[in-house]
Design a protein around this motif. Structure first.
Motif: not given
Length: 811
Positions: A59-63, A70-78, A95-96, A127-135
């Motif tokens: 979530a909310h990451a950049r670069d 570059p990822a196919s990324y919508d601001g929440r999902r890769i 990540v902020p 997901q606001k900390v690191l990329p993961c399968f968040d379940q």
């Protein structure tokens, strides 16, 4: 876009053998201007359908890049497309940091300027900390490394395997964990003060901010004793050994929950380690939370629910065990008394709202994580705790623990459901556990145990559908005890004859979850002389009953205040005093007292406190009464004298907590200006002073003060969770309704956008701090209209519906 149940099921069917190798670069984090950090994650997993696609959350990451592109990324999902049978994906991003306790939280301590950075996760937050399968049901081992500044200590789920030399900055590495649900990831970094030792062949530790080192040193022996006692107790009653290689516990700044059960490193909000005096009730509460979170190491971490309809499977169990084990193992006296009068009333209130749900919700009713977030409530905690206590009373302790151990051993390091838990219990007894579960866990609401009398004497009727095993205690007309016995009450209207005594109290030990209604003769004796009843739990049950009578419109606010006036001054248990006065300020005054009567009601509470203090009570009771008096008295000269003397007229020392309570009250009464508040803030120099000053500034009875506070609360995108809460507590003063009343509509208009922008945890803060002032019919109509908005975030809608239902209850 919240994760849905359908998406989680599809992804769990597709993926397996997930693991994470994560590097967090916090090397520049000591600089307070740093606004983001770098993360690199190597995610490995198998795919059951080669060629299929799925997604990682971030979530909310950049670069954001995947395998360097570059990822196919919508601001929440890769997006991850064209998967192979086995996959290794490398994600890098910036990540902020956040200040709302919902992600990589950063805090700069005003006491010494030191900065702390901690990853607070939980449902839909990792997901606001690191990329993961968040379940939950994609549990995975995590291998972590962290680049940290010089002088910092890093804590995580695993034990450290490499630590930078000396005071130089460098990279910390940690042992690979057993499989964890993503929500249970944790990392805490900063110049922690630490107390470390070894126990049961593992490293243990308690940690806190450097400025809290004196409090940590003061309480270190107590914290260690409670930790070891609870750990050893769980080791005795659970067959499965503790599954993690270390056990750190950290008092951290800015956490939204009371604590988080992250395995190997539990985090607690650091308000549990105050520099000032702790009451015995606060110490009992802290011990209970320590036992609660430790129970999760088995129930929730070792075995994790599959989806969030089984929130109760971890929270109800841990809540029950927290109170039980803090009493049985840690020697805490009266933890369940505190629960009965302090926590259980909230469950009854929650169970009458439209948002009520079974303790074990139906899976398909929890459609996504936003809906699930609302189920972290009094049903899943306090009601679930009460129901499990009744289960143990009905089933017996030995079969209960046998079933628990079968459940843990069968599903260790995996996921499970209610059906799995019930099967384990059912195998341990010949009682009808499945029928009990259907009656208690799959239904909403609660029964009423009503005492009645006829020409044959008193009898008990169950106005409900569940069986109960409860203690019925009898007293004479002076409330002196006569007898007490466990009674089985059937799930039918058939009456249960009771001993012929002047006063009868069912559920006197708090064994079940049911509303209690006494006969007129018994209730008259209670109203007359409740404080003289010698059993702490029975008194707690009866105070809780009085709360419910007010909420249901069966007891007027003036009559309740009369009960307080007659009995509170003689109440011997500080926890009961604290709970009654807290309920009066949070519920009675803003919801059940007419606006013109609010000053008189607060003055009556203050007089009750003064009366109690005049009788030279136990020191803990004196402290509870003094703190409540500081929040309710209209006597500005009294408070000013306390501040000068640094001692109250009854000899209670004015510590930081009491000082800021008095300053808040003086500000609300118009007897403290901004310059005086600023001087107090500077003189304090801690985060307690910073927040206390915000609270006092917002409390001043001036239009300009309210406008300034509002701008900070609802219009400042960087206001932290703690700052917002402090401002809110000062702003909504029930004695200032003319000033703050017009802001209700602004809150209803502006809060949804703030919730949408700040996310789940901050939305909880916004919802829980609904204006605590008396509302008119027009205000209730405005709230009803706000609930019709299509753009209202799900979690905020839940909080507002609850408030609306509370407002119309008993009318």
């Amino acid at each position: 876009m919240p994760l849905t149940l359908a998406e989680a099921r599809a992804r769990a069917a597709l993926l397996s053998n997930v693991s994470y190798d994560v590097h967090l670069d916090l090397a520049d984090a000591a600089g307070s201007a740093t606004s983001e950090y770098a993360v690199r994650a190597v995610v490995r997993f198998a795919c059951a359908e080669p060629g299929a696609g799925t997604f990682l959350e971030l979530a909310h990451a950049r670069d954001v890049t995947v395998d360097g592109a570059p990822a196919s990324y919508d601001g929440r999902r890769i997006a991850l497309d064209g998967l192979a049978a086995t996959n290794e994906v490398v994600v890098e991003a910036r990540v902020p940091y956040v200040t709302d306790g919902d992600g990589m939280h950063t805090f700069t301590d005003p006491a010494d300027g030191e900065r702390y950075v901690s990853a607070y996760c939980g449902m839909d937050v990792t997901q606001k900390v690191l990329p993961c399968f968040d379940q939950n049901d994609l549990k995975a081992p995590v291998t972590l490394s962290v680049a940290a500044p010089a002088g910092w200590t890093v804590l995580a789920n695993g034990a450290p395997t490499a630590v930078p030399d000396g005071d130089a900055g460098g990279t910390w590495t940690f042992a690979t964990t057993p499989p964890l649900p993503p929500a249970m990831f944790v990392m805490c970094a900063g110049p922690w003060a630490s107390v470390r030792w070894a126990h049961a062949g593992r490293p243990f530790g308690w940690h806190a901010r450097q400025s809290l080192a004196p409090a940590l040193e003061r309480d270190a022996d107590e914290l260690r004793r409670i930790t070891e006692a609870c750990f050893d107790h769980y080791a005795r009653i659970f067959d499965e050994p503790f599954a993690y290689d270390s056990y750190d516990q950290a008092m951290v700044p800015g956490q939204n929950w009371g604590a988080m059960e992250t395995p190997g490193c539990v985090t607690y909000r650091d308000e549990m380690l105050p520099l000032g005096r702790m009451t015995e009730g606060e110490r009992r509460s802290r011990a209970m939370v320590i036992a609660h979170e430790m129970a999760h190491m088995w129930f929730g971490d070792l075995v994790t629910m599959t989806w969030w309809e089984d929130t109760w499977l971890q929270e109800s169990f841990a809540d029950y065990m927290g109170f039980r084990v803090s009493e049985d193992a840690a020697g805490v006296d009266g933890a369940f008394v505190d629960f009965t009068v302090g926590r259980k009333p909230g469950a009854y209130a929650a169970d009458q709202r439209r948002s009520t749900h079974p303790v074990a919700a139906i899976t398909e009713d929890v459609t996504d994580v936003d809906v699930a977030a609302g189920n972290f409530d009094a049903i899943s905690y306090a009601k679930g705790n009460s129901v499990l206590r009744q289960l143990v009373t009905w089933l017996g302790d030995e079969p209960f623990l046998a079933g628990v151990n079968t459940y843990l051993s069968t599903h260790r390091h995996g996921n499970a459901t209610l059906a799995d838990f019930v099967a384990a219990l059912d195998a341990a007894t010949d009682r009808d556990v499945r029928g009990w579960v259907e009656a208690w866990l799959r239904t909403t609401g609660f029964d009423t145990l009503r005492v009645l009398r006829d020409e044959q004497g008193p009898y008990l009727v169950n106005e409900g559908s569940r069986p109960h095993r409860v203690r019925v205690s009898t007293y004479d007309d002076t409330l002196a005890p006569l007898d007490s016995a466990l009674v089985d009450v059937p799930a039918s209207p058939q009456p249960v004859r009771l001993p012929d005594a002047p006063v009868l109290v069912p559920n006197a030990g708090g064994e079940t979850y049911a509303r209690v209604r006494l006969d007129e003769q018994s209730w008259a004796a209670v109203v007359r002389d409740l404080a003289s009843l010698p059993d702490d739990t029975a008194r707690a049950v009866l105070w809780s009953t009085a709360f419910d009578l007010v909420a249901e419109g069966e007891l007027g606010s003036s009559d309740f205040l009369g009960l307080v006036t007659r009995n509170l001054a003689r109440e011997p248990r500080a926890a009961v005093v604290e709970a009654v006065l807290a309920w009066c300020r949070a519920r009675l005054v803003p919801r059940h007292v007419a606006p013109p009567d609010v000053p008189a009601a607060l003055a009556q509470l203050a007089a009750a406190c003064e009366s109690g203090l005049a009788s030279e009570p136990d020191p803990e009771v004196a402290l509870a009464l003094t703190r409540a008096l500081a929040s309710t008295t209209p006597d500005t000269a009294l408070l000013e004298r306390w501040l000068v003397d640094r001692e109250t007229h009854t000899g209670v020392a004015v510590d930081g907590t009491l000082r800021w309570l008095a300053l808040h009250r003086l500000a609300g009464l118009g007897a403290l200006d901004a310059a005086a508040i600023e001087a107090e803030r500077v003189g304090d120099g801690t985060i307690v002073g910073e927040l206390g000053a915000l609270r006092a500034l917002a409390a001043r009875p001036h239009a300009s003060a309210k406008a300034e506070a509002w701008a900070r609360m609802l219009e400042d995108p960087d206001v932290s969770n703690r700052e917002y809460t402090a401002l809110n507590e000062g702003f909504w003063n029930p004695e200032q309704l003319e000033l703050v009343g017009p802001y209700l509509q602004r809150y209803l208009d502006e809060a949804p956008a703030v919730a949408a922008a700040r996310g789940q945890a901050y939305t909880h803060v916004l919802g829980r701090t609904f204006p605590a002032v008396p509302l008119s019919d027009a205000d209730r109509d405005a709230l009803a209209r706000a609930l019709d908005r299509d753009d209202l975030p799900t979690l905020l809608r839940r909080h507002w519906q609850d408030r609306y239902d509370d407002l119309v209850a008993g009318r």
